[in-house]
Scaffold this active site. Structure first.
Site, PDB file in Angstrom:
ATOM      1  N   ALA A 127      -3.657  -6.259  -0.172  1.00 35.32           N
ATOM      2  CA  ALA A 127      -4.624  -5.160  -0.549  1.00 35.32           C
ATOM      3  C   ALA A 127      -3.560  -4.050  -0.865  1.00 35.32           C
ATOM      4  O   ALA A 127      -2.235  -4.301  -0.606  1.00 35.32           O
ATOM      5  CB  ALA A 127      -5.192  -4.862   0.913  1.00 35.32           C
ATOM      6  N   GLY A 149      -3.611  -9.914   1.961  1.00 41.47           N
ATOM      7  CA  GLY A 149      -5.093  -9.916   1.359  1.00 41.47           C
ATOM      8  C   GLY A 149      -5.042 -11.143   0.064  1.00 41.47           C
ATOM      9  O   GLY A 149      -6.071 -11.695   0.126  1.00 41.47           O
ATOM     10  N   GLU A 181      -5.325 -14.409   1.890  1.00 39.58           N
ATOM     11  CA  GLU A 181      -6.395 -14.304   2.491  1.00 39.58           C
ATOM     12  C   GLU A 181      -7.507 -14.573   1.594  1.00 39.58           C
ATOM     13  O   GLU A 181      -8.466 -15.443   1.723  1.00 39.58           O
ATOM     14  CB  GLU A 181      -6.781 -13.112   3.389  1.00 39.58           C
ATOM     15  CG  GLU A 181      -5.898 -13.095   4.496  1.00 39.58           C
ATOM     16  CD  GLU A 181      -5.885 -11.429   5.258  1.00 39.58           C
ATOM     17  OE1 GLU A 181      -5.784 -10.587   4.461  1.00 39.58           O
ATOM     18  OE2 GLU A 181      -6.193 -11.506   6.453  1.00 39.58           O
ATOM     19  N   GLU A 208       1.708  -8.628   6.728  1.00 35.48           N
ATOM     20  CA  GLU A 208       1.237  -7.632   7.357  1.00 35.48           C
ATOM     21  C   GLU A 208       1.935  -6.934   8.659  1.00 35.48           C
ATOM     22  O   GLU A 208       1.947  -5.743   8.714  1.00 35.48           O
ATOM     23  CB  GLU A 208      -0.218  -7.437   7.870  1.00 35.48           C
ATOM     24  CG  GLU A 208      -1.272  -7.782   6.701  1.00 35.48           C
ATOM     25  CD  GLU A 208      -1.423  -9.284   6.169  1.00 35.48           C
ATOM     26  OE1 GLU A 208      -0.667 -10.136   6.502  1.00 35.48           O
ATOM     27  OE2 GLU A 208      -2.577  -9.339   5.491  1.00 35.48           O
TER      28      GLU A 208
HETATM   29  C1  HXC Z   1       0.428  -1.697  -3.809  1.00 36.05           C
HETATM   30  C2  HXC Z   1       1.992  -2.982  -4.258  1.00 36.05           C
HETATM   31  C3  HXC Z   1       1.682  -4.128  -3.524  1.00 36.05           C
HETATM   32  C4  HXC Z   1       0.817  -3.889  -2.526  1.00 36.05           C
HETATM   33  C5  HXC Z   1       3.314  -4.708  -4.854  1.00 36.05           C
HETATM   34  N1  HXC Z   1       2.963  -3.521  -5.337  1.00 36.05           N
HETATM   35  N2  HXC Z   1       2.514  -5.282  -3.742  1.00 36.05           N
HETATM   36  N3  HXC Z   1       1.382  -2.014  -4.557  1.00 36.05           N
HETATM   37  N4  HXC Z   1       0.124  -2.785  -2.789  1.00 36.05           N
HETATM   38  N5  HXC Z   1       0.211  -4.948  -1.873  1.00 36.05           N
HETATM   39  C6  HXC Z   1       3.676  -2.634  -6.257  1.00 36.05           C
HETATM   40  C7  HXC Z   1       4.989  -2.065  -5.957  1.00 36.05           C
HETATM   41  O1  HXC Z   1       4.947  -0.998  -5.231  1.00 36.05           O
HETATM   42  C8  HXC Z   1       5.627  -2.100  -7.201  1.00 36.05           C
HETATM   43  O2  HXC Z   1       5.034  -0.829  -7.980  1.00 36.05           O
HETATM   44  C9  HXC Z   1       4.973  -3.093  -7.964  1.00 36.05           C
HETATM   45  O3  HXC Z   1       4.089  -3.419  -7.422  1.00 36.05           O
HETATM   46  C10 HXC Z   1       6.200  -4.293  -8.247  1.00 36.05           C
HETATM   47  O4  HXC Z   1       6.618  -4.537  -6.758  1.00 36.05           O
HETATM   48  P1  HXC Z   1       8.053  -4.778  -6.295  1.00 36.05           P
HETATM   49  O5  HXC Z   1       8.002  -4.527  -4.922  1.00 36.05           O
HETATM   50  O6  HXC Z   1       8.940  -3.893  -7.298  1.00 36.05           O
HETATM   51  O7  HXC Z   1       8.143  -6.203  -7.042  1.00 36.05           O
HETATM   52  P2  HXC Z   1       9.384  -7.184  -6.185  1.00 36.05           P
HETATM   53  O8  HXC Z   1      10.714  -6.383  -5.970  1.00 36.05           O
HETATM   54  O9  HXC Z   1       9.487  -8.203  -7.147  1.00 36.05           O
HETATM   55  O10 HXC Z   1       8.802  -7.608  -4.664  1.00 36.05           O
HETATM   56  C11 HXC Z   1       7.614  -8.259  -4.647  1.00 36.05           C
HETATM   57  C12 HXC Z   1       6.857  -8.161  -3.140  1.00 36.05           C
HETATM   58  C13 HXC Z   1       6.676  -6.925  -2.643  1.00 36.05           C
HETATM   59  C14 HXC Z   1       8.008  -9.017  -2.263  1.00 36.05           C
HETATM   60  C15 HXC Z   1       5.787  -8.941  -3.257  1.00 36.05           C
HETATM   61  O11 HXC Z   1       6.117  -6.065  -3.939  1.00 36.05           O
HETATM   62  C16 HXC Z   1       5.957  -6.720  -1.619  1.00 36.05           C
HETATM   63  O12 HXC Z   1       6.456  -6.985  -0.452  1.00 36.05           O
HETATM   64  N6  HXC Z   1       4.790  -6.022  -1.800  1.00 36.05           N
HETATM   65  C17 HXC Z   1       3.996  -5.851  -0.664  1.00 36.05           C
HETATM   66  C18 HXC Z   1       3.377  -7.362  -0.023  1.00 36.05           C
HETATM   67  C19 HXC Z   1       2.516  -6.908   1.355  1.00 36.05           C
HETATM   68  O13 HXC Z   1       2.988  -6.395   2.228  1.00 36.05           O
HETATM   69  N7  HXC Z   1       1.243  -7.308   1.155  1.00 36.05           N
HETATM   70  C20 HXC Z   1       0.301  -7.228   2.316  1.00 36.05           C
HETATM   71  C21 HXC Z   1      -0.403  -6.005   2.120  1.00 36.05           C
HETATM   72  S1  HXC Z   1      -1.643  -5.503   3.529  1.00 36.05           S
HETATM   73  P3  HXC Z   1       6.164   0.360  -8.150  1.00 36.05           P
HETATM   74  O14 HXC Z   1       4.912   1.494  -8.787  1.00 36.05           O
HETATM   75  O15 HXC Z   1       6.904   0.646  -7.172  1.00 36.05           O
HETATM   76  O16 HXC Z   1       6.819  -0.203  -9.455  1.00 36.05           O
HETATM   77  C22 HXC Z   1      -2.841  -6.611   3.231  1.00 36.05           C
HETATM   78  C23 HXC Z   1      -3.764  -6.461   4.394  1.00 36.05           C
HETATM   79  C24 HXC Z   1      -4.861  -7.099   3.895  1.00 36.05           C
HETATM   80  O17 HXC Z   1      -2.982  -7.213   2.358  1.00 36.05           O
HETATM   81  C25 HXC Z   1      -6.330  -6.795   4.749  1.00 36.05           C
HETATM   82  C26 HXC Z   1      -7.569  -7.044   4.019  1.00 36.05           C
HETATM   83  C27 HXC Z   1      -7.843  -5.785   3.121  1.00 36.05           C
END
Ligand code: HXC
Length: 263
Positions: free
Chosen positions: A71, A114, A117, A137
């Site tokens: 998400a 997400g 999921e 998360e």
């Molecule tokens: C918003 C995101 C994002 C996310 C990545 N980006 N994941 N933006 N929400 N979930 C954005 C980054 O901020 C960045 O933007 C760009 O995408 C590229 O990501 P990087 O981090 O620079 O890439 P990398 O170094 O290759 O790392 C990849 C990654 C990392 C390991 C996947 O991006 C990451 O940890 N992302 C978050 C994963 C996460 O925690 N997901 C769960 C979310 S909560 P900029 O602008 O900085 O370049 C969830 C709850 C669900 O899903 C519940 C239901 C709704």
């Protein structure tokens, strides 16, 4: 059969390939982070294909780097609990699991939070060797909110789901396959092709039977074995009201291929 592409959406791309409807998440700059706007479009596209008589199976995919990295954290970070409750974007996610036609997730790259999921809400998952799954998360102070604690646990069991959700550890496609979370691991470059082969095979089976088979399998997750067997039996009897049951059994006896009406 011809492939047609439509471009009426901002955050997704949709395509029809014969009897297969394909939706591609398309926010590459943020690894296909699932914003509420993207979800509105995704659900709309999936429901449109689900209601389209010329479509028999659906595929959801992303790009080479990400299916979806979760998400959209930037859109959630400053929200209050009441904001979350009132926006209730997860109510929309529920509509994915109400789709009647089979849906395949075709995954390259990250399928996190997400994104994982969403994949688990699909009926089958085909992943490239380099795909990375996970429920991270816990590392941003929350827990899975779109079914991760429930669907992952049912798929792989309590002990492994606990480890993955409590540590947030990412895991690869082969591990996902070994844990029976996904259908198939294939080389990265053929993920969508493999998904299409599977989707076309299913889309060319009699559509009413396909829908009821999906319904019966999903029923097994929320009923007793007795209730599930009763349910299956009634759906089995019901199929004798379909044209395709008559055609399928007649074609067998006449030793010819069946011509499905999907009715
Ligand atoms: C918003 C995101 C994002 C996310 C990545 N980006 N994941 N933006 N929400 N979930 C954005 C980054 O901020 C960045 O933007 C760009 O995408 C590229 O990501 P990087 O981090 O620079 O890439 P990398 O170094 O290759 O790392 C990849 C990654 C990392 C390991 C996947 O991006 C990451 O940890 N992302 C978050 C994963 C996460 O925690 N997901 C769960 C979310 S909560 P900029 O602008 O900085 O370049 C969830 C709850 C669900 O899903 C519940 C239901 C709704």
């Amino acid at each position: 059969m011809a492939t047609t592409t439509t471009t009426e959406y901002q955050y997704i791309l949709t395509q029809k390939d014969g009897r297969v409807g394909i939706v591609q998440l398309n926010r590459p700059d943020v690894l296909n982070a699932i914003s509420p706007d993207l979800m509105v479009e995704l659900v709309d596209a999936l429901e449109t294909f689900d209601n389209d008589d010329t479509i028999g199976c659906l595929i959801v995919t992303g790009n080479a780097k990400a299916f979806a990295a979760g998400a959209d954290i930037k859109r959630m970070a400053d929200k209050s609990a009441v904001d979350m409750l009132l926006i209730d974007q997860l109510a929309r996610w529920d509509r994915v699991r109400k789709l009647k036609k089979p849906i395949i997730a075709a995954i390259n790259g990250f399928a996190l939070g997400g994104g994982c999921e969403l994949a688990m809400m699909c009926d089958m998952i085909i992943a490239g060797e380099g795909a990375k799954f996970g429920q991270p998360e816990i590392s941003i102070g929350v827990i899975p909110g779109a079914g991760g604690t429930q669907r992952l646990t049912r798929a792989i069991g309590k002990a492994r789901a606990m480890e993955l959700i409590l540590t947030g550890r990412m895991f690869g496609a082969q591990e996902a396959y070994d844990m029976e979370l996904i259908t198939k691991v294939v080389p990265d470059e053929v993920v969508l092709d493999e998904a299409k082969v599977l989707a076309k095979t299913i889309a060319n089976k009699p559509g009413v039977a396909v829908k009821l088979a999906k319904e019966a399998i999903l029923k097994s997750f929320d009923t007793t074995i007795e209730g599930g067997l009763d349910y299956e039996r009634k759906l089995f009897y019901l199929l004798f009201a379909s044209q395709d049951q008559k055609e399928g059994m007649t074609a067998f006896m006449e030793k010819r291929p069946a011509e499905w009406q999907h009715q």
